[in-house]
Motif scaffolding. Structure first.
Motif, short mmCIF file in Angstrom:
data_model
loop_
_atom_site.label_atom_id
_atom_site.label_comp_id
_atom_site.label_asym_id
_atom_site.label_seq_id
_atom_site.Cartn_x
_atom_site.Cartn_y
_atom_site.Cartn_z
N SER A 1 12.04 -33.20 15.95
CA SER A 1 11.73 -32.11 15.03
C SER A 1 12.87 -31.11 14.89
O SER A 1 12.89 -30.34 13.92
N ALA B 1 4.41 -23.63 13.96
CA ALA B 1 3.84 -24.84 13.36
C ALA B 1 3.54 -25.90 14.41
O ALA B 1 2.53 -26.62 14.31
N ARG C 1 9.06 -23.09 13.04
CA ARG C 1 8.77 -24.41 13.61
C ARG C 1 7.94 -24.28 14.89
O ARG C 1 7.03 -25.08 15.14
N PHE D 1 4.59 -37.51 8.06
CA PHE D 1 4.52 -36.36 7.16
C PHE D 1 4.71 -35.05 7.94
O PHE D 1 5.46 -34.16 7.53
N ALA D 2 4.04 -34.93 9.08
CA ALA D 2 4.14 -33.72 9.90
C ALA D 2 5.55 -33.55 10.45
O ALA D 2 6.11 -32.43 10.44
N LEU E 1 8.50 -34.78 9.37
CA LEU E 1 9.49 -34.46 8.34
C LEU E 1 9.32 -33.02 7.85
O LEU E 1 10.31 -32.35 7.52
N GLY E 2 8.06 -32.54 7.82
CA GLY E 2 7.85 -31.15 7.46
C GLY E 2 8.41 -30.20 8.50
O GLY E 2 9.03 -29.17 8.15
N LEU E 3 8.24 -30.52 9.77
CA LEU E 3 8.77 -29.67 10.85
C LEU E 3 10.30 -29.61 10.80
O LEU E 3 10.90 -28.56 11.09
N ARG E 4 10.94 -30.71 10.47
CA ARG E 4 12.41 -30.74 10.44
C ARG E 4 12.98 -29.81 9.38
O ARG E 4 14.12 -29.36 9.51
N ARG E 5 12.21 -29.53 8.35
CA ARG E 5 12.70 -28.69 7.26
C ARG E 5 12.44 -27.20 7.51
O ARG E 5 12.88 -26.36 6.72
N MET E 6 11.71 -26.88 8.55
CA MET E 6 11.38 -25.49 8.84
C MET E 6 12.49 -24.80 9.63
O MET E 6 13.28 -25.45 10.32
#
Length: 426
Positions: free
Chosen positions: A371, A255, A252, A239-240, A242-247
């Motif tokens: 990431s 984060a 990033r 979860f963490a 995949l969230g970082l990849r979208r930032m």
């Protein structure tokens, strides 16, 4: 009598075969398969047969990399941390308390190291993911088939493979991996691999979903509390990441720092409230069993704290001091059941520091790449390392065979992108 030298045509033909992409792909899958099926091979044809298989694969792999040497980037070929750790295991032969066993253990580990390095050098990340995926589908399929055969068709344990035949009562099952925790780790790696295949669209959606379901069913049937705990950690890490990849890059970085702080705080809190966490998770029996082993090991570590007793890899229970590690009303443990304590015991403080540096650099590099790199295949490196490291807190499997080969592949592939030696002139 002198043997005739091979003709130039024969040499060119051999180089063409060894250097072909089709041969490299087949060799990669075979090497990964030999690592995951090492227990099955050993159970069927014994140690001599397994050693012969590994020796043949190492020779073919070296020949393949030589044939393809013009296409390999040789700068920063191997991570220095990996060289230092493997080198220290070899050095312990000089003072080992069981020198012949150490020599065998070093050779066994070195074979998987060579195979892992050559796989990482010869294939790109998506090809590596596909190779692991193809092999793991076979591993899970064979494991479930043998469990059904043992537990339902003949209702008899297959003790030479470590299969108890309990699938009719929904587990725990061991498959071809020898124990439920080992099969659980294999199922976790399979979940990451099959999920990455779906994520990268490298297999059909139907095959990917069926593979994920098979891995999930296998994991559930193992009834492994260790693997279930690691699954929770793996879910949070996924979860963490995949969230970082979208930032965006600037967000990033912030984060990443925040995630590091949260992770360290969570580890500290869990350590402080360890007893409550263990009771809540229902892991009391598992933890007490391991605490007993670790307490006995701590007494023996103090005898050789700096250099260790000598490398052996998988424990040989007929040797001292392994024979003396006993838990009341239980079989002798096959390892320290913690990779870090096992390394400390066998390699001393020096080896433990080298191992921590190896794991730390591999994880940080793979996480950063996963990431921010555009290729989704790099996510596999980071999540597989999360799985291996988390499991290492309760098992020593990362030090040998398939888990060690997987660690080497991830370590070399991560260093291929972020090694400081990549900045050196050609």
């Amino acid at each position: 009598m002198t043997l005739p030298r091979p003709s130039a045509a024969a040499r060119d033909a051999a180089v063409a075969v060894l250097g072909s992409s089709r041969f490299t792909a087949a060799l990669t899958s075979t090497a990964i398969g030999a690592a995951f099926f090492s227990g099955l091979i050993r159970g069927l044809i014994g140690w001599p047969g397994l050693v012969g298989v590994l020796a043949g694969l190492v020779l073919l792999s070296v020949g393949s990399i030589i044939a393809r040497r013009e296409y390999i980037e040789w700068r920063g070929l191997l991570p220095i941390s990996l060289i230092v750790f493997v080198g220290w295991t070899m050095t312990t032969i000089l003072w080992s308390q069981y020198q012949w066993a150490t020599l065998g253990g070093v050779g066994y580990q070195f074979a998987f190291t060579v195979l892992g390095v050559i796989i990482a050098l010869g294939r790109d990340p998506i090809q590596i993911v596909r190779a692991f995926g193809d092999v793991l589908r076979v591993v899970l399929g064979v494991s479930l088939a043998l469990e059904v055969f043992s537990g339902i068709l003949i209702d008899t344990p297959l003790r030479f493979l470590g299969i108890q035949g309990d699938i009719a009562s929904l587990g725990p099952i061991q498959g071809v991996m020898g124990s439920r925790n080992q099969l659980g780790l294999t199922a976790l790696i399979a979940l990451v691999t099959f999920g990455t295949e779906l994520f990268t669209r490298s297999v059909s959606r139907r095959l990917g979903i069926l593979s994920v379901v098979a891995a999930a069913v296998t994991l559930a049937l193992t009834q492994s509390p260790v693997s279930v705990s690691v699954l929770a950690i793996l879910g949070l890490a996924s979860f963490a990441l995949l969230g970082l990849r979208r930032m965006k890059p600037d967000r990033r970085r912030v984060a990443q720092v925040g995630l590091l702080v949260v992770t360290v705080s969570a580890i500290a809190a869990i350590s402080y409230y360890r007893a409550r966490v263990v009771a809540f998770a229902g892991l009391g029996t598992e933890v007490r069993y391991r605490d007993t082993i670790w307490h006995q090991l701590s007494e023996r570590i103090s005898a050789h704290p700096l250099e260790g007793w000598g490398w052996i890899g998988p424990w040989q229970l007929e040797l001292q001091p392994f024979h003396a590690i006993v838990v009341a009303h239980a079989a002798r443990p096959p390892s320290a059941l913690n990779a870090f304590i096992d390394v400390w015991f066998q390699l001393g403080v020096v080896g433990l520091i080298a191992f921590l540096v190896l794991i730390g650099l591999a994880f940080v590099r793979s996480w950063i790449i996963a990431s921010q790199h555009r290729s989704r295949a790099y996510v596999w490196l980071a999540l597989v390392l999360v799985t291996l490291v988390a499991t290492s807190l309760a098992e020593s499997v990362i030090l040998t065979e398939y888990a060690w080969l997987t660690l080497v592949v991830c370590c070399v592939k991560a260093a291929d992108k972020l090694s400081w030696r990549q900045r050196l002139p050609q």
